[in-house]
Design a protein around this motif. Structure first.
Motif, PDB file in Angstrom:
ATOM      1  N   HIS A   1       0.808  -1.224   0.000  1.00 45.55           N
ATOM      2  CA  HIS A   1       0.000   0.000   0.000  1.00 45.55           C
ATOM      3  C   HIS A   1       0.839   1.271   0.000  1.00 45.55           C
ATOM      4  CE1 HIS A   1      -4.266  -1.166   0.585  1.00 45.55           C
ATOM      5  NE2 HIS A   1      -3.743  -2.294   1.003  1.00 45.55           N
ATOM      6  N   ALA A   2       2.147   1.152  -0.013  1.00 42.85           N
ATOM      7  CA  ALA A   2       3.007   2.337   0.132  1.00 42.85           C
ATOM      8  C   ALA A   2       2.631   3.093   1.398  1.00 42.85           C
ATOM      9  CB  ALA A   2       2.915   3.250  -1.095  1.00 42.85           C
ATOM     10  N   ALA A   3       2.386   2.338   2.471  1.00 41.82           N
ATOM     11  CA  ALA A   3       1.942   2.947   3.729  1.00 41.82           C
ATOM     12  C   ALA A   3       3.112   3.483   4.554  1.00 41.82           C
ATOM     13  CB  ALA A   3       1.147   1.935   4.533  1.00 41.82           C
ATOM     14  N   LEU A   4       4.284   3.497   3.963  1.00 45.31           N
ATOM     15  CA  LEU A   4       5.417   4.131   4.629  1.00 45.31           C
ATOM     16  C   LEU A   4       6.127   5.016   3.624  1.00 45.31           C
ATOM     17  CD1 LEU A   4       8.388   1.752   4.523  1.00 45.31           C
ATOM     18  CD2 LEU A   4       6.102   0.799   4.298  1.00 45.31           C
ATOM     19  N   GLN A   5       6.577   6.162   4.118  1.00 44.98           N
ATOM     20  CA  GLN A   5       7.440   7.001   3.274  1.00 44.98           C
ATOM     21  C   GLN A   5       8.849   6.939   3.831  1.00 44.98           C
ATOM     22  OE1 GLN A   5       5.741  10.867   2.307  1.00 44.98           O
ATOM     23  NE2 GLN A   5       3.768   9.906   1.955  1.00 44.98           N
ATOM     24  N   CYS A   6       9.112   7.668   4.914  1.00 46.88           N
ATOM     25  CA  CYS A   6      10.454   7.550   5.492  1.00 46.88           C
ATOM     26  C   CYS A   6      10.607   6.241   6.243  1.00 46.88           C
ATOM     27  CB  CYS A   6      10.759   8.733   6.407  1.00 46.88           C
ATOM     28  SG  CYS A   6      10.012   8.640   8.048  1.00 46.88           S
ATOM     29  N   GLY A   7       9.523   5.703   6.765  1.00 52.35           N
ATOM     30  CA  GLY A   7       9.571   4.402   7.431  1.00 52.35           C
ATOM     31  C   GLY A   7       9.968   4.453   8.895  1.00 52.35           C
ATOM     32  N   PHE A   8      10.168   5.623   9.441  1.00 50.17           N
ATOM     33  CA  PHE A   8      10.666   5.705  10.819  1.00 50.17           C
ATOM     34  C   PHE A   8       9.567   5.363  11.831  1.00 50.17           C
ATOM     35  CE2 PHE A   8      12.257   7.792  14.691  1.00 50.17           C
ATOM     36  CZ  PHE A   8      13.564   7.331  14.697  1.00 50.17           C
ATOM     37  N   CYS A   9       8.332   5.741  11.509  1.00 50.53           N
ATOM     38  CA  CYS A   9       7.213   5.419  12.404  1.00 50.53           C
ATOM     39  C   CYS A   9       6.763   3.985  12.228  1.00 50.53           C
ATOM     40  CB  CYS A   9       6.029   6.336  12.092  1.00 50.53           C
ATOM     41  SG  CYS A   9       5.327   6.042  10.445  1.00 50.53           S
ATOM     42  N   THR A  10       7.191   3.360  11.127  1.00 53.87           N
ATOM     43  CA  THR A  10       6.599   2.096  10.683  1.00 53.87           C
ATOM     44  C   THR A  10       6.720   0.966  11.707  1.00 53.87           C
ATOM     45  OG1 THR A  10       7.082   2.801   8.432  1.00 53.87           O
ATOM     46  CG2 THR A  10       6.516   0.482   8.745  1.00 53.87           C
ATOM     47  N   PRO A  11       7.911   0.717  12.306  1.00 48.74           N
ATOM     48  CA  PRO A  11       7.975  -0.384  13.273  1.00 48.74           C
ATOM     49  C   PRO A  11       6.969  -0.209  14.412  1.00 48.74           C
ATOM     50  CG  PRO A  11      10.194   0.327  12.681  1.00 48.74           C
ATOM     51  CD  PRO A  11       9.242   1.326  12.082  1.00 48.74           C
ATOM     52  N   GLY A  12       6.873   0.991  14.947  1.00 50.25           N
ATOM     53  CA  GLY A  12       5.942   1.240  16.050  1.00 50.25           C
ATOM     54  C   GLY A  12       4.500   1.063  15.621  1.00 50.25           C
ATOM     55  N   ILE A  13       4.184   1.529  14.430  1.00 45.83           N
ATOM     56  CA  ILE A  13       2.804   1.412  13.953  1.00 45.83           C
ATOM     57  C   ILE A  13       2.460  -0.044  13.671  1.00 45.83           C
ATOM     58  CG2 ILE A  13       1.265   1.985  12.035  1.00 45.83           C
ATOM     59  CD1 ILE A  13       2.295   4.802  12.123  1.00 45.83           C
ATOM     60  N   LEU A  14       3.407  -0.792  13.126  1.00 50.17           N
ATOM     61  CA  LEU A  14       3.138  -2.215  12.868  1.00 50.17           C
ATOM     62  C   LEU A  14       2.898  -2.966  14.178  1.00 50.17           C
ATOM     63  CD1 LEU A  14       5.738  -2.882  10.026  1.00 50.17           C
ATOM     64  CD2 LEU A  14       3.243  -3.019   9.824  1.00 50.17           C
ATOM     65  N   VAL A  15       3.723  -2.706  15.166  1.00 47.52           N
ATOM     66  CA  VAL A  15       3.566  -3.391  16.458  1.00 47.52           C
ATOM     67  C   VAL A  15       2.218  -3.010  17.085  1.00 47.52           C
ATOM     68  CG1 VAL A  15       4.456  -3.492  18.827  1.00 47.52           C
ATOM     69  CG2 VAL A  15       6.041  -3.686  16.882  1.00 47.52           C
ATOM     70  N   ALA A  16       1.874  -1.725  17.011  1.00 46.01           N
ATOM     71  CA  ALA A  16       0.596  -1.279  17.592  1.00 46.01           C
ATOM     72  C   ALA A  16      -0.580  -1.876  16.831  1.00 46.01           C
ATOM     73  CB  ALA A  16       0.531   0.249  17.581  1.00 46.01           C
ATOM     74  N   ALA A  17      -0.472  -1.916  15.498  1.00 48.40           N
ATOM     75  CA  ALA A  17      -1.582  -2.443  14.695  1.00 48.40           C
ATOM     76  C   ALA A  17      -1.763  -3.943  14.948  1.00 48.40           C
ATOM     77  CB  ALA A  17      -1.324  -2.174  13.213  1.00 48.40           C
ATOM     78  N   LYS A  18      -0.657  -4.635  15.140  1.00 47.36           N
ATOM     79  CA  LYS A  18      -0.749  -6.072  15.437  1.00 47.36           C
ATOM     80  C   LYS A  18      -1.489  -6.273  16.757  1.00 47.36           C
ATOM     81  CE  LYS A  18       2.288 -10.124  16.030  1.00 47.36           C
ATOM     82  NZ  LYS A  18       2.811 -10.217  17.395  1.00 47.36           N
TER      83      LYS A  18
END
Ligand code: FES
Ligand code: FES
Lengths: 158, 749
Positions: free
Chosen positions: A95-112
């Motif tokens: 989905h191109a749900a990351l641009q810089c990707g810095f928030c991504t690990p935290g968001i993935l863990v929270a979404a899980k």
């Protein structure tokens, strides 16, 4: 200052380290265990970049002391994929749900953590669950869609 | 990976493949600024001023140095003297000289064996200050009697009689302003204010620096432009650029704020003093907010003349902007040309002053200057449309810049897409949704120049027919994917066979940062030219093998072909075959392109927003949001949409909640994310996008650059929507609930 011997389980593996009494779990994960996938965006519990799961509970690892991890089970972004990516991880890429990707690990863990409690969340439920995870790049649109599609996939609806 | 539209005839451009760095970024493997470590590494902390303006009487570092494990302290006395101009500004901002100029100004730095110890040591550094009078507001800073922050900052351009804090003055225009205003049916004039906001990247600045006593060093850093880091660190430290090798990490957002230096020279200076041990320096969030690049705050007068049919006859602006305590940091030079860039108006007069104030040295922030200018001009256009009962899109269509129009700032536009964005916004279903009570709709357009800049790219053909591309513009939002798509399209090979890497300063010629919306435009253009060179060489190799003239060989679908029947009958020779034997046919095959990229295509967008304002609390909720913007060509549409959405949401934050709040003591009151509130997921609806494609003739695939324009229209569009919902026009941002509530009460009388 005397250090504290901490024994814990991280991503299923036993882990041991000596913690400064002031050291956060975030710093211990990153600096002592070399798990730099968990990020620090604020250090004050406001951005969610440091999200991990401790004994099944989503926490900001910047707000927890490393010594408090004694005897606990910690899950980080590094433990999210098995042999294959977790559906959330794959949907974020697609989905191109990351641009810089810095928030991504935290968001993935929270979404899980969200999908484990609520396999079929509404857009609003996702938005409120993730309200503690700041993303400055995406405007959240593609993140919400990726979580929805991952949830559908995990329910077997996709 | 279906093509969005087939109109272009491209095979890959316009598709949405996975980005090559996606896997690393969803698994936590990608290494950002703070994720590097080296053996023997020290950790550093910075001592910062708690005062907005003070003389440094003494710095006592003895207690810090006495602490076990503390290895080095640096103060301004450790930096070379004799710098001037912007180099001196950079040095003054890296470490204060005899005076601190804002709350958060760095005074000293310390390196120790752990981060906790470095923080302890920083607390032991005793700084004696003599507090001086300060000023933080842009209008107050140039009012009579305001404390003079620095003597002698005014350059030749500043008219007589202005306050000594006024550093620069600019003016330009065309046409007969008085005649234009006289021809109008209504003339309106108002003052608009915007507060400083921060870029708000989630990754704080971080670096690891290492420098030996010979002045040779290395740096790993999160930055938008590592050649800039190299040049600036070299200047501040008095070393040669070639002696510093800078490797960019992955970058956790920049938005302009990571195009300059803050802590980087400190890590190097500490390393040198600590016998060459590497030093890691990571900012806290409060340090980021207090001491790194916010944008300017602005106070802006606008005057417009309009006929009853909506024709704009004349416009005039006077902008006052402060960009902190350093000259040259306010974006007046961008704000003025952006002010009327969306319009074709016969008479215009632009004036601006830059004022210095006791605030941090501003840095670029997404379309620097343009959002403020748009807030002022687009707000007044909207006010006049409402007064005359005119449709805001029709008025913009009527007065908007077109292909070949003379721009408001001088040059003629070539091919531009403003009208197309307006037409697409008008036709979009969002523009027709009926509004309920307490709801309002706002429309605004926005502009950014886009940028070419110094660019150097190299490409090498692999033995297996794949291609590696080395670029110098860090990938912040998918540019590896977009550049890979263009190269694969050009070479006629699969996207997966092209690997794009962001390489360090030793590997290429000088590259400007990823700024100005230039990465996909300029690095992409240079990458295509590099591929063109490699193709020419591959055609030569095939020609030599076939014993024909190279001109008789053409390249298509990833292979050399004899061009036409006269060239001879040979089966196509693929890039894989050519690559496999290149060692014996003349050696490695590569292509390079170095250029200050020209052919930039201007960017325009139009936004439509619907809001609902709670009349009890003044809280504004964004109900739906539409971004329409001309991409030229959308190479990877998903990342183009991402830029539109992200820009719009930063603009929404600027319009509704974000602001630098200074206390009477000159200290920043909200240096944490809890109080400096950027939009969160629950604040927002989905952000609808329409990608308009009016290809830029200056790029081989029509790219314009899409990063910046999107932050521009939200400020005026949201203010217009709130005015529609409440009947109250608010001319200063942010539109925080108390301000909106007060305006609603005042409007009701
Ligand atoms: S780093 Fe823990 S919430 Fe921001
Ligand atoms: S992708 Fe950059 S902060 Fe979310």
């Amino acid at each position: 200052m005397t250090k504290i011997h901490v024994t814990t389980t991280v991503n299923g593996d036993p882990a041991e380290f000596l913690a400064d009494p002031r050291e956060t779990l975030l710093d211990a994960l990153r600096d002592q265990l070399g798990l730099t996938g968990t990020k620090e965006g604020c250090g004050t519990g406001d951005c969610g970049a440091c999200s991990v799961i401790v004994d099944g509970v989503l926490v900001c690892s910047c707000l927890m002391l490393a010594a408090e991890a004694e005897g606990k089970t910690v899950e980080t972004i590094e433990g999210m994929a098995g042999e294959e990516l977790h559906p959330l991880q794959r949907q974020f890429i697609e989905h191109a749900a990351l641009q810089c990707g810095f928030c991504t690990p935290g968001i993935l863990v929270a979404a899980k953590a969200l999908l484990e409690r609520n396999p079929d969340p509404t857009d609003t439920e996702i938005r409120y669950w993730l309200a503690g995870n700041l993303c400055r790049c995406t405007g959240y649109d593609k993140i919400i869609r990726a979580v929805q599609d991952a949830a559908a996939e995990m329910r077997g609806a996709a | 990976m279906a093509k969005d539209e087939l109109k272009s005839g491209y095979k890959l451009i316009g598709t949405r493949p996975n980005r090559p760095d996606g896997l690393d970024k969803v698994t936590g493997r990608a290494r950002y600024g703070a994720d590097f470590s080296l053996p023997g590494m020290l950790h550093a902390a910075v001592v910062r001023s708690p005062h907005a303006h003070a003389r440094i009487k003494n710095i006592d570092v003895s207690k810090a140095l006495a602490l076990d494990g503390v290895k080095a302290v640096v103060t301004r006395a450790d930096l070379p003297t004799g710098l001037s101009g912007e180099d001196l500004n950079l040095q003054d901002n890296t470490l204060a000289g005899d005076r601190v100029l804002y709350d958060g100004h760095a005074v000293a730095a310390v390196a120790a064996t752990s981060a906790l110890l470095a923080k302890d040591a920083a607390r032991l550094i005793a700084v004696e200050y003599e507090i001086l009078p300060h000023v933080t507001d842009v209008d107050a800073a140039m009012a009579p009697g305001a404390p003079v922050i620095r003597e002698g900052v005014a350059d030749y351009s500043v008219p007589e009689g202005m306050h000594p804090n006024v550093a620069r003055y600019m003016a330009f225009g065309h046409g007969d302003l008085e005649a234009g205003l006289a021809a109008a049916d209504i003339v309106r004039e108002h003052t608009y204010k915007t507060e400083a906001t921060h870029q708000g990247y989630i990754e704080p600045h971080a670096c690891v620096g290492q420098m030996g006593e010979d002045g040779r060093g290395e740096m790993w850093v999160c930055t938008q432009g590592h050649w800039y880091i190299r040049r600036m660190c070299a200047a501040v430290l008095g070393i040669e650029a070639a002696n510093l090798r800078v490797t960019p990490s992955e970058i956790g957002g920049g938005f302009g704020g990571k195009t300059t230096i803050f802590i980087e020279p400190l890590a190097l200076a500490l390393s040198k003093k600590a016998g060459g041990r590497p030093v890691k320096l990571v900012m806290t969030r409060s340090e980021v907010l207090r001491a790194t690049g916010p944008t300017a705050s602005a106070s802006m007068d606008v005057k417009l003349g309009m006929k009853r049919d909506g024709t704009i006859t004349a416009g005039q602006v006077f902008f006052r902007m402060q960009g902190g305590a350093f000259v040259g940091m306010s974006p007046i030079g961008e704000a003025l040309p952006c002010a009327f860039a969306c319009y074709d108006i016969p008479a215009l007069k632009h004036e601006a002053v830059e004022v210095i104030a006791n605030r941090p040295k501003a840095a670029a922030y997404r379309a620097p200057g343009s959002p403020m200018a748009a807030f002022a001009v687009e707000s007044l256009v909207d006010e006049m449309c409402r007064e005359l009962g005119l449709d805001p899109i029709e008025v913009r269509l009527k007065n908007g810049a077109k292909n070949g129009s003379r721009s408001s700032y001088g040059p003629d536009y070539t091919v531009i897409g403003l009208q197309e964005t307006l037409e697409a916004a008008k036709a979009h279903p969002n523009y027709k949704v009926p509004l309920g009570p307490n709801q309002g709709r706002g429309v605004a357009s926005g502009f950014w120049f886009n940028h070419g800049g110094e660019t150097s790219v190299s490409l090498a053909v692999g033995e297996d027919g794949t291609a590696t591309v080395s670029i110098g513009t860090p990938d912040i939002g998918g540019s590896r994917a977009s550049i890979g798509l263009m190269v694969a399209e050009f070479l006629g090979i699969p996207y997966e066979n092209v690997r794009v890497s962001v390489v360090e300063t030793g590997a290429l010629g000088v590259n400007e940062p990823t700024h100005g919306s230039r990465a996909t435009f300029a690095s992409g253009k240079a990458a295509v030219e590099a591929a063109r060179q490699a193709v020419a060489e591959m055609c030569r190799r095939a020609a030599a093998d076939w014993g024909i003239d190279p001109d008789a060989v053409e390249w298509k679908d990833g292979a050399a072909h004899p061009a036409g029947p006269n060239a001879g009958k040979f089966p196509p020779m693929s890039i894989g075959e050519i690559g496999a034997k290149m060692g014996s046919t003349g050696g490695p095959i590569s292509g390079h392109h170095e250029v200050t990229a020209e052919g930039v295509g201007a960017s325009f967008g139009t936004h439509v927003v619907d809001v609902e304002v709670d009349p009890e609390t003044g809280r504004t909720t964004v109900l739906r949001y539409l971004v329409v913007q001309d991409a030229g060509t959308a190479i990877h549409p998903a990342y183009v949409e991402g830029q539109y959405q992200g820009g719009a949401v930063q603009g929404i934050g600027w319009a509704l909640n974000e602001e630098y709040v200074y206390g009477a003591d000159g200290r920043l009151q909200n240096p944490v994310f809890l109080d400096y509130r950027v939009p969160v997921a629950s604040d927002l609806p989905m952000i609808d996008t329409v990608i308009v494609e009016v290809p830029n003739p200056g790029h081989p695939y029509g790219v314009r650059g899409v990063g910046e324009t999107g932050i521009t229209p939200p400020l005026p569009a949201i203010a217009a929507a709130v005015a529609g919902a409440t009947g109250a026009r608010i001319r200063s941002l942010p539109l925080s609930p108390p301000k909106v509530l007060a305006a609603i009460k005042a409007a009701k009388g």
